[in-house]
Design an enzyme around this catalytic site. Structure first.
Site, PDB file in Angstrom:
ATOM      1  N   LYS A   1       1.250  -8.506  -2.023  1.00 16.60           N
ATOM      2  CA  LYS A   1      -0.887  -8.048  -2.441  1.00 16.60           C
ATOM      3  C   LYS A   1      -0.691  -6.736  -2.814  1.00 16.60           C
ATOM      4  O   LYS A   1      -0.289  -5.202  -2.228  1.00 16.60           O
ATOM      5  CB  LYS A   1      -1.152  -8.008  -0.988  1.00 16.60           C
ATOM      6  CG  LYS A   1      -3.259  -7.216  -0.861  1.00 16.60           C
ATOM      7  CD  LYS A   1      -4.009  -7.917   0.569  1.00 16.60           C
ATOM      8  CE  LYS A   1      -3.942  -7.074   1.175  1.00 16.60           C
ATOM      9  NZ  LYS A   1      -4.565  -5.821   1.173  1.00 16.60           N
TER      10      LYS A   1
ATOM     11  N   THR B   1     -10.759  -5.971   8.913  1.00 19.14           N
ATOM     12  CA  THR B   1     -10.365  -6.368  10.404  1.00 19.14           C
ATOM     13  C   THR B   1     -10.137  -5.269  11.308  1.00 19.14           C
ATOM     14  O   THR B   1      -9.826  -4.632  12.484  1.00 19.14           O
ATOM     15  CB  THR B   1      -9.341  -6.720  10.524  1.00 19.14           C
ATOM     16  OG1 THR B   1      -8.319  -5.680   9.228  1.00 19.14           O
ATOM     17  CG2 THR B   1      -9.033  -8.757   9.879  1.00 19.14           C
TER      18      THR B   1
ATOM     19  N   GLY C   1       1.337  -5.090   6.667  1.00 22.99           N
ATOM     20  CA  GLY C   1       1.294  -4.158   5.438  1.00 22.99           C
ATOM     21  C   GLY C   1       2.617  -3.071   5.842  1.00 22.99           C
ATOM     22  O   GLY C   1       3.230  -2.957   5.827  1.00 22.99           O
ATOM     23  N   ARG C   2       1.906  -1.686   6.433  1.00 23.06           N
ATOM     24  CA  ARG C   2       2.617  -0.683   7.787  1.00 23.06           C
ATOM     25  C   ARG C   2       3.909  -1.526   7.813  1.00 23.06           C
ATOM     26  O   ARG C   2       4.805  -0.299   8.307  1.00 23.06           O
ATOM     27  CB  ARG C   2       1.931   0.402   7.848  1.00 23.06           C
ATOM     28  CG  ARG C   2       0.657   0.891   6.945  1.00 23.06           C
ATOM     29  CD  ARG C   2      -0.084   1.711   7.583  1.00 23.06           C
ATOM     30  NE  ARG C   2      -1.340   0.656   7.736  1.00 23.06           N
ATOM     31  CZ  ARG C   2      -2.367   1.009   8.632  1.00 23.06           C
ATOM     32  NH1 ARG C   2      -2.892   2.431   8.379  1.00 23.06           N
ATOM     33  NH2 ARG C   2      -3.429  -0.364   9.035  1.00 23.06           N
TER      34      ARG C   2
ATOM     35  N   LYS D   1     -11.452  -6.588  -3.120  1.00 20.66           N
ATOM     36  CA  LYS D   1     -12.517  -7.047  -2.425  1.00 20.66           C
ATOM     37  C   LYS D   1     -14.463  -6.177  -2.639  1.00 20.66           C
ATOM     38  O   LYS D   1     -14.509  -4.877  -2.837  1.00 20.66           O
ATOM     39  CB  LYS D   1     -12.992  -5.840  -1.183  1.00 20.66           C
ATOM     40  CG  LYS D   1     -12.112  -6.001   0.207  1.00 20.66           C
ATOM     41  CD  LYS D   1     -11.759  -5.104   0.963  1.00 20.66           C
ATOM     42  CE  LYS D   1     -10.519  -5.631   2.316  1.00 20.66           C
ATOM     43  NZ  LYS D   1      -9.272  -5.602   1.643  1.00 20.66           N
ATOM     44  N   LEU D   2     -14.440  -7.395  -4.188  1.00 19.79           N
ATOM     45  CA  LEU D   2     -15.694  -7.330  -5.243  1.00 19.79           C
ATOM     46  C   LEU D   2     -16.943  -7.060  -4.256  1.00 19.79           C
ATOM     47  O   LEU D   2     -16.892  -8.052  -3.753  1.00 19.79           O
ATOM     48  CB  LEU D   2     -15.451  -8.090  -5.858  1.00 19.79           C
ATOM     49  CG  LEU D   2     -14.261  -8.117  -6.718  1.00 19.79           C
ATOM     50  CD1 LEU D   2     -13.705  -9.296  -8.033  1.00 19.79           C
ATOM     51  CD2 LEU D   2     -13.844  -6.355  -7.860  1.00 19.79           C
ATOM     52  N   HIS D   3     -17.954  -6.590  -4.866  1.00 26.56           N
ATOM     53  CA  HIS D   3     -18.987  -6.260  -4.275  1.00 26.56           C
ATOM     54  C   HIS D   3     -20.360  -5.711  -4.939  1.00 26.56           C
ATOM     55  O   HIS D   3     -20.329  -4.871  -4.593  1.00 26.56           O
ATOM     56  CB  HIS D   3     -19.224  -5.595  -2.486  1.00 26.56           C
ATOM     57  CG  HIS D   3     -20.237  -5.931  -1.915  1.00 26.56           C
ATOM     58  ND1 HIS D   3     -20.609  -6.162  -0.397  1.00 26.56           N
ATOM     59  CD2 HIS D   3     -21.314  -7.033  -2.213  1.00 26.56           C
ATOM     60  CE1 HIS D   3     -21.275  -6.110   0.287  1.00 26.56           C
ATOM     61  NE2 HIS D   3     -22.058  -6.664  -0.570  1.00 26.56           N
ATOM     62  N   ASP D   4     -20.782  -6.760  -5.628  1.00 26.81           N
ATOM     63  CA  ASP D   4     -21.867  -6.089  -6.441  1.00 26.81           C
ATOM     64  C   ASP D   4     -22.597  -7.563  -7.411  1.00 26.81           C
ATOM     65  O   ASP D   4     -22.534  -8.144  -6.763  1.00 26.81           O
ATOM     66  CB  ASP D   4     -20.801  -5.208  -8.085  1.00 26.81           C
ATOM     67  CG  ASP D   4     -21.775  -4.667  -8.516  1.00 26.81           C
ATOM     68  OD1 ASP D   4     -22.661  -4.097  -8.868  1.00 26.81           O
ATOM     69  OD2 ASP D   4     -20.785  -3.733  -9.319  1.00 26.81           O
ATOM     70  N   ILE D   5     -23.582  -6.749  -8.389  1.00 26.86           N
ATOM     71  CA  ILE D   5     -24.276  -7.971  -8.435  1.00 26.86           C
ATOM     72  C   ILE D   5     -23.671  -9.317  -9.712  1.00 26.86           C
ATOM     73  O   ILE D   5     -22.678  -8.752  -9.556  1.00 26.86           O
ATOM     74  CB  ILE D   5     -25.672  -7.339  -9.183  1.00 26.86           C
ATOM     75  CG1 ILE D   5     -25.030  -6.599 -10.848  1.00 26.86           C
ATOM     76  CG2 ILE D   5     -26.253  -6.724  -8.949  1.00 26.86           C
ATOM     77  CD1 ILE D   5     -25.675  -6.283 -11.780  1.00 26.86           C
ATOM     78  N   PRO D   6     -23.886 -10.592  -9.359  1.00 29.23           N
ATOM     79  CA  PRO D   6     -23.206 -11.393 -10.112  1.00 29.23           C
ATOM     80  C   PRO D   6     -22.644 -11.047 -10.985  1.00 29.23           C
ATOM     81  O   PRO D   6     -21.414 -11.069 -11.619  1.00 29.23           O
ATOM     82  CB  PRO D   6     -24.226 -12.825  -9.843  1.00 29.23           C
ATOM     83  CG  PRO D   6     -24.813 -12.223  -8.771  1.00 29.23           C
ATOM     84  CD  PRO D   6     -25.289 -10.926  -8.990  1.00 29.23           C
TER      85      PRO D   6
ATOM     86  N   ASP E   1      -6.495  -7.129  -4.285  1.00 29.28           N
ATOM     87  CA  ASP E   1      -6.888  -7.247  -3.018  1.00 29.28           C
ATOM     88  C   ASP E   1      -8.255  -6.443  -3.119  1.00 29.28           C
ATOM     89  O   ASP E   1      -7.806  -4.713  -2.759  1.00 29.28           O
ATOM     90  CB  ASP E   1      -6.255  -6.901  -1.605  1.00 29.28           C
ATOM     91  CG  ASP E   1      -7.595  -7.169  -0.311  1.00 29.28           C
ATOM     92  OD1 ASP E   1      -8.613  -7.192  -0.540  1.00 29.28           O
ATOM     93  OD2 ASP E   1      -6.871  -6.097   0.361  1.00 29.28           O
TER      94      ASP E   1
ATOM     95  N   ASP F   1       0.923  -0.548   0.180  1.00 28.83           N
ATOM     96  CA  ASP F   1       0.048  -0.239   0.327  1.00 28.83           C
ATOM     97  C   ASP F   1       0.637   1.106  -0.155  1.00 28.83           C
ATOM     98  O   ASP F   1       0.558   2.281   0.760  1.00 28.83           O
ATOM     99  CB  ASP F   1      -1.231  -0.248   1.148  1.00 28.83           C
ATOM    100  CG  ASP F   1      -2.056  -0.986   1.161  1.00 28.83           C
ATOM    101  OD1 ASP F   1      -2.621  -1.443   0.104  1.00 28.83           O
ATOM    102  OD2 ASP F   1      -2.127  -1.767   2.534  1.00 28.83           O
TER     103      ASP F   1
END
Ligand code: C5P
Length: 224
Positions: free
Chosen positions: A32, A118, A206-207, A61-66, A59, A10
């Protein structure tokens, strides 16, 4: 030894990510790439990071209609993603679409279902109308991830045993790793040793590495 490390790159530029990947490669199992840098430089970043010789975890983080998720997963696979993330809260059809899309272009690829971020705790999920505790929610999500063909679940150290209990086939990929206590945006944290003892298959860090004065030394120290 702790569980294999995946370093979250990142950082602010593609070149910095590529340079860090080359420097850290001997110490880690994968890299990542996440939303911030992908939004800045585009998905060509995936090929550039993969050139370091380790698998790349995309990463997003998909989130939509299929149908949308399937298309996106297909494209990330084309760019060489070894893993992609999709939110388990998107439901079984959406996770299945992610699995199908990725498999069409990345035969060795796997979808990791993001359970509960998290950065969230019981109070934060209750505030959006979801009944705590986080652990119960993670367990239900892991069951859905399992039956839709995901390779693993992203969860905190505190839920690894619950994921394992409901879905022993899934790998546990665990962010929120803090070698030293910190007061940043992560809420459900653990040390590398705690996460390893709890059964994590991969630690996502990451950090604590990318923000260190000597990232390679920090990665080597954590890996030890
Ligand atoms: O810098 P830090 O070690 O907190 O980085 C953790 C990485 O893991 C970030 O790139 C973040 O996007 C990702 N992540 C997370 N929690 C999740 C899923 C992914 O922190 N549930």
């Amino acid at each position: 030894m702790v569980a294999p490390l995946i370093v979250a790159l990142d950082v602010d530029s593609a070149q910095r990510a590529v340079d860090l990947a080359a420097e850290l490669e001997p110490h880690v199992a994968g890299f990542k790439v996440g939303l911030g840098l992908l939004a800045r430089v585009g998905p060509g970043l995936i090929e550039r990071v993969a050139a370091a010789g380790k698998p790349v975890f995309v990463d997003v983080k998909l989130h939509d209609i299929p149908v949308q998720v399937q298309r996106a997963a297909t494209e990330y696979g084309r760019h060489g993603a070894r893993w992609i993330t999709a939110h388990a809260s998107g439901g079984a059809a959406m996770l299945g679409a992610a699995v199908e899309g990725l498999a069409s272009t990345s035969p060795d690829g796997g979808v990791l279902a993001v359970t509960v971020l998290t950065s969230l705790d019981d109070a934060a999920i209750e505030a959006v109308g979801i009944e705590p505790p986080v652990g119960d929610l993670v367990a239900s999500m892991a069951a859905v991830a399992d039956r839709t063909g995901c390779e693993g679940a992203v969860c905190s150290t505190h839920e690894i045993s619950m994921v394992r209990a409901v879905a022993p086939r899934l790998i546990s990929v665990v962010p929120g790793i803090r070698p030293q206590p910190s007061d940043d945006d992560q809420a459900r944290t653990a040390t590398p040793d705690e996460a390893t003892m709890a059964g994590a298959d991969y630690l996502v860090v990451g950090r604590p590495i990318t923000g260190a004065a000597d990232p390679a030394a920090a990665a080597a120290a954590i890996a030890r």
